[in-house]
Design an enzyme around this catalytic site. Structure first.
Site, short mmCIF file in Angstrom:
data_model
loop_
_atom_site.label_atom_id
_atom_site.label_comp_id
_atom_site.label_asym_id
_atom_site.label_seq_id
_atom_site.Cartn_x
_atom_site.Cartn_y
_atom_site.Cartn_z
N TYR A 146 -1.00 -17.34 2.32
CA TYR A 146 -1.87 -16.97 1.29
C TYR A 146 -3.48 -16.93 1.78
O TYR A 146 -4.33 -16.56 0.94
CB TYR A 146 -1.89 -17.85 -0.12
CG TYR A 146 -0.77 -17.42 -0.99
CD1 TYR A 146 0.46 -17.42 -0.56
CD2 TYR A 146 -1.12 -16.81 -2.16
CE1 TYR A 146 1.50 -16.75 -1.22
CE2 TYR A 146 0.02 -16.59 -3.07
CZ TYR A 146 1.14 -16.41 -2.45
OH TYR A 146 2.34 -15.90 -3.38
N LYS A 213 9.40 -27.05 3.90
CA LYS A 213 10.54 -26.34 4.62
C LYS A 213 10.10 -26.72 5.94
O LYS A 213 10.09 -25.98 7.10
CB LYS A 213 10.31 -24.72 4.46
CG LYS A 213 11.54 -24.10 4.97
CD LYS A 213 12.80 -24.16 4.27
CE LYS A 213 13.79 -23.22 5.18
NZ LYS A 213 15.20 -23.64 4.57
N ASP A 265 14.55 -25.21 -0.19
CA ASP A 265 15.83 -24.29 -0.59
C ASP A 265 16.42 -25.34 -1.42
O ASP A 265 17.11 -24.99 -2.60
CB ASP A 265 16.56 -23.61 0.38
CG ASP A 265 16.87 -24.55 1.73
OD1 ASP A 265 15.79 -25.43 1.66
OD2 ASP A 265 17.20 -24.21 2.55
N ASP A 289 4.47 -21.30 -5.25
CA ASP A 289 4.35 -19.88 -5.83
C ASP A 289 5.76 -19.47 -6.34
O ASP A 289 5.94 -19.30 -7.89
CB ASP A 289 3.65 -18.86 -4.99
CG ASP A 289 3.32 -17.71 -5.78
OD1 ASP A 289 3.33 -17.63 -6.94
OD2 ASP A 289 3.18 -16.46 -5.10
#
Ligand code: NAP
Length: 399
Positions: A146, A213, A265, A289
């Site tokens: 971002y 992640k 995930d 987000d």
């Protein structure tokens, strides 16, 4: 800048609250919200505190009035007062104008996006037990993809980088790539983790989960996890236990917060399958987000999802949803998310009873089946109330 207030009681404390009505449905949900907040402060403080609302401009109204989408005066006034509440803003399409929301966050260094997600009985939800989810998401607001550092495929910059990566670092990329950078720093990671842990300590929240992640992106997402654990060990050792050596029961019987981490995930499925095991989630920008909207959907969607962007000195409170232009000017939009963002602002200002009162009144109103068209439609209810009608009932329900 315009002001709209009644005269203050001689001995009352006046708090200046800059507000941006916003575009689309913004002005109507802001009017409804201001009425609810004024009524709650009046009631909770017996008139000892009152707000002086100070309109500041941003978005389409600012552009039409001043020629600037985000005037310097707006940033100065928010900075001087340390807070603002805002409606949604249209992101102008084309012309190379950056998102006004991103500009606001970056200019005022509002590094923490804070999104509480909890269920209000009566709100239609796509899951069986929406009440089991009660989390506050702390999303890092300034870094990650971002940050917007990217180059178009075929541009000089992209080609130069591709050439540099091949010749200096032996990384082969195809020449038809666009390229973006994903910076994640120790400083920004530690300050978002610190904000989340401080919140958990203050509010007695039992678990803080680092979402990342890191199994794939070891030096960005993986480093996020490591730095956040380090911060927890260095600065919160008397308040925390870690999942590698303690269970939830160990932590709660010692009056401590359990700190753990989950791969992103897995986190998405855990908020559906084991929602009651989570309490505070700390995330980098992009994962946060997605996760925040997925969690909001579980408890009824964007119309009821409040938020705040908070820095060390300044906080801006705003709903998660956008300008919903097709409902603009029709007095039908749902003001709940902005009203609940206002409740967050009350708490931030130390007006805790007014904040609790607003949340209680919103909950009571929704549980009475009083809802705007968006929720009524999904509940299969034939009747719905207007934006102002919803605010009237919330005010009536303030106790
Ligand atoms: P949106 O404005 O959030 O609206 C998408 C849909 O969500 C609406 O059509 C409506 O659904 C529903 N909705 C959202 N808020 C609602 C409310 N308060 N009451 C009733 N229904 C509501 O998203 P968008 O259409 O993607 O974005 C429109 C503009 O808003 C864009 O310019 C975007 O850049 C901007 N935006 C601003 C912010 C911000 O300022 N923080 C955030 C997001 C988007 P139905 O059509 O199903 O009834």
């Amino acid at each position: 800048m315009t002001e709209g207030n009644k005269s203050p009681r001689a001995d009352s404390k006046t708090i200046v609250v800059p507000f941006i009505p916003g575009d689309g449905i913004g002005p109507e949900i802001m009017t409804a919200t201001r009425r609810v907040l004024d009524a709650s402060v009046e009631k909770a403080t017996a008139d000892a505190v009152e707000f002086r609302w100070l309109e500041v401009l941003a978005g389409e109204k600012a552009y039409k009035t001043t020629g600037s989408w985000l005037p310097d005066d707006t940033l100065r006034i928010i900075s001087e007062n340390g807070l603002a509440i805002k409606g949604p803003l249209t992101t102008p399409v084309g012309g190379g104008i950056r998102s006004l929301n991103v500009q606001l966050r970056q200019s005022l260094d509002l590094y923490a996006s804070v999104r509480p997600v909890r269920y209000f009985p009566g709100v239609p939800s796509p899951v069986k037990s929406p009440e089991k989810l009660d989390v506050v998401i702390f999303r890092e607001n300034t870094e990650d993809v971002y940050k917007g550092i990217e180059w178009k495929c075929g541009s000089d910059e992209a080609l130069k980088l591709i050439d540099y990566l091949r010749s200096e670092l032996h990384v082969e990329l195809s020449a038809d790539c666009g390229i973006g950078l994903k910076p994640i720093s120790e400083t920004a990671t530690k300050r978002i983790a610190r904000a989340a842990l401080r919140f958990a300590v203050r509010k007695g929240r039992p678990v803080v989960t680092l979402v990342h992640k890191g199994n794939i992106m070891k030096h960005t997402e993986g480093a996020f996890r490591e730095w956040a654990y380090e911060l927890a060990r260095d600065e919160f050792s008397e308040h925390v236990m870690f999942e590698e050596s303690a269970s939830m029961e160990d932590a709660s019987s010692s009056g401590k917060i359990l700190v753990n981490d989950r791969i992103a995930d897995n986190m998405f499925q855990q908020v559906l399958t084991r929602p009651d095991e989570y309490s505070v989630l700390v995330t980098p920008n992009l994962n946060g987000d997605y996760l925040a909207d997925a969690c909001a959907a579980q408890v009824g969607g964007l119309g009821v999802a409040p938020g705040a962007n908070i820095g060390d000195r300044i906080a801006v409170f705003e709903p998660v949803h956008g300008t919903a232009p097709k409902y603009a000017g029709r007095n039908t939009a749902n003001p709940t998310a902005l009203i609940l963002s206002g409740a967050m602002m009350l708490e931030h200002l130390g007006l805790t009873s007014a904040s609790t009162m607003v949340e209680g009144a919103v909950g009571k109103t929704l549980s009475q089946g009083i809802m705007t068209g968006d929720l009524a439609r999904r509940s299969g209810r034939p009747d719905s109330v207007s934006t102002s009608g919803f605010a009237d009932t919330v005010i009536h329900n303030l106790v």
